[in-house]
Design a protein around this motif. Structure first.
Motif, PDB file in Angstrom:
ATOM      1  N   PRO A 102       0.836  -1.204   0.000  1.00  0.00           N
ATOM      2  CA  PRO A 102       0.000   0.000   0.000  1.00  0.00           C
ATOM      3  C   PRO A 102       0.872   1.256   0.000  1.00  0.00           C
ATOM      4  O   PRO A 102       1.862   1.326   0.741  1.00  0.00           O
ATOM      5  N   GLU A 103       0.517   2.209  -0.843  1.00  0.00           N
ATOM      6  CA  GLU A 103       1.248   3.463  -1.028  1.00  0.00           C
ATOM      7  C   GLU A 103       2.615   3.257  -1.693  1.00  0.00           C
ATOM      8  O   GLU A 103       3.449   4.172  -1.712  1.00  0.00           O
ATOM      9  N   GLY A 104       2.841   2.063  -2.222  1.00  0.00           N
ATOM     10  CA  GLY A 104       4.060   1.834  -2.992  1.00  0.00           C
ATOM     11  C   GLY A 104       4.024   2.624  -4.291  1.00  0.00           C
ATOM     12  O   GLY A 104       2.982   3.143  -4.712  1.00  0.00           O
ATOM     13  N   ILE A 105       5.177   2.718  -4.951  1.00  0.00           N
ATOM     14  CA  ILE A 105       5.322   3.582  -6.132  1.00  0.00           C
ATOM     15  C   ILE A 105       5.458   2.719  -7.383  1.00  0.00           C
ATOM     16  O   ILE A 105       6.327   1.843  -7.459  1.00  0.00           O
ATOM     17  N   LEU A 106       4.593   2.977  -8.343  1.00  0.00           N
ATOM     18  CA  LEU A 106       4.681   2.326  -9.650  1.00  0.00           C
ATOM     19  C   LEU A 106       5.138   3.368 -10.669  1.00  0.00           C
ATOM     20  O   LEU A 106       4.400   4.290 -11.027  1.00  0.00           O
ATOM     21  N   GLU A 154       3.220  -0.131 -23.689  1.00  0.00           N
ATOM     22  CA  GLU A 154       1.873  -0.549 -24.070  1.00  0.00           C
ATOM     23  C   GLU A 154       0.833   0.187 -23.226  1.00  0.00           C
ATOM     24  O   GLU A 154       1.060   0.439 -22.042  1.00  0.00           O
ATOM     25  N   PRO A 155      -0.322   0.542 -23.807  1.00  0.00           N
ATOM     26  CA  PRO A 155      -1.368   1.247 -23.050  1.00  0.00           C
ATOM     27  C   PRO A 155      -1.851   0.420 -21.852  1.00  0.00           C
ATOM     28  O   PRO A 155      -1.803  -0.816 -21.872  1.00  0.00           O
ATOM     29  N   PHE A 156      -2.301   1.108 -20.815  1.00  0.00           N
ATOM     30  CA  PHE A 156      -2.810   0.424 -19.625  1.00  0.00           C
ATOM     31  C   PHE A 156      -3.931   1.252 -19.001  1.00  0.00           C
ATOM     32  O   PHE A 156      -4.106   2.438 -19.321  1.00  0.00           O
ATOM     33  N   VAL A 157      -4.683   0.626 -18.097  1.00  0.00           N
ATOM     34  CA  VAL A 157      -5.736   1.303 -17.349  1.00  0.00           C
ATOM     35  C   VAL A 157      -5.163   1.728 -15.997  1.00  0.00           C
ATOM     36  O   VAL A 157      -4.530   0.920 -15.301  1.00  0.00           O
ATOM     37  N   ASP A 158      -5.354   2.968 -15.632  1.00  0.00           N
ATOM     38  CA  ASP A 158      -4.867   3.478 -14.349  1.00  0.00           C
ATOM     39  C   ASP A 158      -5.749   2.935 -13.223  1.00  0.00           C
ATOM     40  O   ASP A 158      -6.900   3.328 -13.063  1.00  0.00           O
ATOM     41  N   ARG A 159      -5.197   2.019 -12.429  1.00  0.00           N
ATOM     42  CA  ARG A 159      -5.922   1.432 -11.313  1.00  0.00           C
ATOM     43  C   ARG A 159      -5.256   1.779  -9.981  1.00  0.00           C
ATOM     44  O   ARG A 159      -5.415   1.082  -8.988  1.00  0.00           O
ATOM     45  N   SER A 160      -4.489   2.865  -9.973  1.00  0.00           N
ATOM     46  CA  SER A 160      -3.731   3.225  -8.779  1.00  0.00           C
ATOM     47  C   SER A 160      -4.632   3.524  -7.587  1.00  0.00           C
ATOM     48  O   SER A 160      -4.315   3.137  -6.451  1.00  0.00           O
ATOM     49  N   ALA A 161      -5.769   4.208  -7.816  1.00  0.00           N
ATOM     50  CA  ALA A 161      -6.680   4.517  -6.706  1.00  0.00           C
ATOM     51  C   ALA A 161      -7.274   3.247  -6.116  1.00  0.00           C
ATOM     52  O   ALA A 161      -7.419   3.120  -4.889  1.00  0.00           O
ATOM     53  N   GLU A 162      -7.602   2.312  -6.975  1.00  0.00           N
ATOM     54  CA  GLU A 162      -8.174   1.034  -6.520  1.00  0.00           C
ATOM     55  C   GLU A 162      -7.207   0.275  -5.617  1.00  0.00           C
ATOM     56  O   GLU A 162      -7.607  -0.331  -4.623  1.00  0.00           O
ATOM     57  N   TYR A 163      -5.922   0.305  -5.967  1.00  0.00           N
ATOM     58  CA  TYR A 163      -4.932  -0.443  -5.198  1.00  0.00           C
ATOM     59  C   TYR A 163      -4.263   0.405  -4.121  1.00  0.00           C
ATOM     60  O   TYR A 163      -3.473  -0.126  -3.327  1.00  0.00           O
ATOM     61  N   GLY A 164      -4.528   1.697  -4.098  1.00  0.00           N
ATOM     62  CA  GLY A 164      -3.912   2.557  -3.095  1.00  0.00           C
ATOM     63  C   GLY A 164      -2.424   2.721  -3.272  1.00  0.00           C
ATOM     64  O   GLY A 164      -1.655   2.734  -2.302  1.00  0.00           O
ATOM     65  N   ILE A 165      -2.012   2.862  -4.530  1.00  0.00           N
ATOM     66  CA  ILE A 165      -0.582   3.023  -4.822  1.00  0.00           C
ATOM     67  C   ILE A 165      -0.348   4.375  -5.492  1.00  0.00           C
ATOM     68  O   ILE A 165      -1.282   5.054  -5.917  1.00  0.00           O
ATOM     69  N   ASP A 166       0.918   4.737  -5.593  1.00  0.00           N
ATOM     70  CA  ASP A 166       1.327   6.020  -6.165  1.00  0.00           C
ATOM     71  C   ASP A 166       1.848   5.765  -7.582  1.00  0.00           C
ATOM     72  O   ASP A 166       2.901   5.154  -7.758  1.00  0.00           O
ATOM     73  N   LEU A 167       1.100   6.217  -8.585  1.00  0.00           N
ATOM     74  CA  LEU A 167       1.480   6.025  -9.983  1.00  0.00           C
ATOM     75  C   LEU A 167       2.227   7.256 -10.483  1.00  0.00           C
ATOM     76  O   LEU A 167       1.712   8.374 -10.413  1.00  0.00           O
ATOM     77  N   ARG A 168       3.443   7.053 -11.020  1.00  0.00           N
ATOM     78  CA  ARG A 168       4.262   8.169 -11.484  1.00  0.00           C
ATOM     79  C   ARG A 168       4.860   7.843 -12.859  1.00  0.00           C
ATOM     80  O   ARG A 168       5.440   6.775 -13.041  1.00  0.00           O
TER      81      ARG A 168
END
Length: 314
Positions: free
Chosen positions: A232-236, A242-256
């Protein structure tokens, strides 16, 4: 008098067959610029995507286009207001995607996108160093702010950028896990990875979890699964792939997103690491300039799985 040089170029988007070895006018050195006799230049997956037309919205180019994101060579001449280089010096350079690249006998670059080659490096290793090292540095150091004791998962650890990332992460004291093909496991371990996950035999999500940082160089399904490997709160951190769906809120992670720029300070950091032996270039093959079409075919077929293909130019 117009001087002529040999260069690889293409005048339309398409497959590797659009590449031609041709005579082209030698570029002229303007104010603040450096003219370089190119000794070696790398071939990157981005070169192939740009040539195929996949990146034309991001990087609008003008035909004919010379590919090549980075390379190394010898300063031939300098323009007005350049007091940082002199003819005869060995240098590394970066070339922007929208400009003429390094797959040619000569290139002109702003002095701000040129750095001196580290002592002890040959031109082949220097050519493979720059773009891969810059991407890895920006992703891990500037974007993820990696530090000692962190657990980082690097996808594609046998590739050019992934291999640089493994070495940089280890240099900063992180615990490094990486994915690669089973055939490349020993190679990735040799770069400094503490654990290797063979993605063609094992689901990496079953092999690693609760990591602090994931470096995604792949996108798509790999990106989606990487969310599950983080704490949780890890950084991706991701580079455009390749295109992807942003699921950072669902997993509680930090997308950068790692935004790649070629600031001279970053180029200098990369060559400093190479100078002290903290990172080494990974060169998969050395080929002639005339073999560039074949080099693109190897990359697009997935046959080049370790480091960079480098063209020997002069």
């Amino acid at each position: 008098m117009i001087r002529i040089m040999k260069a690889i170029s293409y005048d339309r988007f398409g497959g590797p067959e659009v590449l031609r070895l041709a005579d082209m006018p030698e570029p002229k050195c303007g104010d603040g610029e450096v003219l370089i006799d190119v000794a070696a230049a790398s071939v990157t997956p981005g070169d192939c995507k740009l040539r195929a037309g996949y990146l034309q919205d991001l990087f609008p180019i003008t035909f004919p286009k010379i590919p090549g994101r980075d390379g190394a060579g010898v300063v031939k001449a300098v323009g007005n207001y350049v007091d940082t280089f002199t003819p005869g010096e060995r240098v590394c350079f970066i070339a922007q995607r929208i400009e003429q690249g390094g797959n040619a006998e000569r290139i002109v670059r702003p002095a701000a996108e040129v750095v001196r080659m580290p002592e002890g490096l040959n031109f082949t290793d220097a050519a493979a160093l720059m773009h891969a090292g810059v991407c890895a540095w920006i992703a891990l150091v500037e974007t993820a702010q990696i530090g000692p004791g962190m657990h980082v998962l690097i996808h594609g650890g046998a590739g050019a950028i992934g291999g640089m990332a493994v070495q940089i992460a280890k240099h900063f004291g992180a615990r490094v896990s990486t994915t690669c093909r089973a055939a490349n496991s020993d190679y990735a371990l040799g770069l400094g990875a503490h654990a290797v996950i063979a993605y063609d035999k094992v689901d990496f999500v079953e092999a690693v979890s609760e990591v602090d940082i994931v470096l995604d160089l792949v996108g798509g399904d790999v990106h989606d699964q990487s969310c599950r490997a983080l704490r949780p709160e890890g950084i991706l951190v991701f580079l455009i792939a390749e295109p992807f769906v942003d699921r950072s809120a669902e997993y509680g992670i930090d997308l950068r997103q790692a935004v790649i720029n070629d600031d001279k300070s970053v180029l200098e950091k990369v060559v400093e690491l190479a100078a002290v032996g903290a990172i080494t270039s990974q060169v998969s093959r050395v080929m002639a300039l005339s073999e560039t079409t074949y080099a693109h075919r190897l990359i697009e077929s997935g046959s080049n799985t370790r480091g960079r293909i480098v063209l020997r130019i002069s």
